[in-house]
Design an enzyme around this catalytic site. Structure first.
Site, PDB file in Angstrom:
ATOM      1  N   ARG A  54      13.816  -0.916  -3.256  1.00  9.24           N
ATOM      2  CA  ARG A  54      13.850   0.550  -3.417  1.00  9.24           C
ATOM      3  C   ARG A  54      12.505   1.165  -3.047  1.00  9.24           C
ATOM      4  O   ARG A  54      12.440   2.227  -2.441  1.00  9.24           O
ATOM      5  CB  ARG A  54      14.201   0.950  -4.860  1.00  9.24           C
ATOM      6  N   GLU A  72      12.304   1.145   0.626  1.00  8.09           N
ATOM      7  CA  GLU A  72      13.174   2.211   1.119  1.00  8.09           C
ATOM      8  C   GLU A  72      12.511   3.581   0.933  1.00  8.09           C
ATOM      9  O   GLU A  72      12.565   4.435   1.823  1.00  8.09           O
ATOM     10  CB  GLU A  72      14.500   2.156   0.366  1.00  8.09           C
ATOM     11  N   SER A  95      -6.981   4.797  -0.847  1.00  8.05           N
ATOM     12  CA  SER A  95      -7.437   3.452  -1.173  1.00  8.05           C
ATOM     13  C   SER A  95      -6.432   2.728  -2.059  1.00  8.05           C
ATOM     14  O   SER A  95      -5.849   3.313  -2.966  1.00  8.05           O
ATOM     15  CB  SER A  95      -8.781   3.528  -1.896  1.00  8.05           C
TER      16      SER A  95
END
Length: 149
Positions: A90, A93, A116
């Site tokens: 997920r 995605e 960073s």
């Protein structure tokens, strides 16, 4: 974890944590470090100081012979390039869908640079919601502008 190489030390630490019935939140209270950072140490994605390693091992009931491995620089990155674990996928995605939009908004607000992942914190919270509990993930990283020369 399916599709992820877990080191022997990680397995040992997780088994000890489970046997003790300790959560990462419990370890946060005992060690004075964030639960996500502690999990990263256990998964060998972060390095502990000698003192931190000794405290962690003590909390888990393990011997100090593991201190050198927990304090050594870690090799970052676990699993395949495209994750197969549903929860981890997920996040992949999310970056596939929102990565470029996030990049553009960051550039509009900060200029040309990156966030960073070294000067960085990550917090995970549970938010109660009548329609179903929500996961709140906060990434906080220092902005690093690209150097011109």
């Amino acid at each position: 974890m399916a599709g992820t190489e877990i080191s022997a030390i990680t397995t040992k630490l997780l088994e000890a944590k489970k046997a003790k019935g300790i959560t990462f939140a419990d370890l946060e209270q005992l060690l004075g470090r964030d639960e996500v950072w502690i999990a990263a140490v256990i998964y060998r994605q972060a390095s502990a100081s000698v003192d931190e390693a000794e405290k962690l091992l003590h909390c888990l009931g393990l011997s100090d012979d593991l201190v050198p491995e927990l304090t050594a620089p870690s090799v970052k990155g676990l699993g395949p390039v495209v994750p197969t674990d549903p929860l981890i996928y997920r996040f992949y995605e999310i970056m596939q869908v929102y990565g470029m939009p996030m990049k553009e908004v960051i550039h509009e607000k900060f200029g040309d640079g990156i966030m960073s992942a070294i000067d960085f914190t990550l917090d995970i919270e549970k938010e109660a919601d009548p329609k179903g509990d929500r996961v709140k993930v906060t990434m906080n990283g220092k902005f690093l502008p690209y150097k011109k020369w």
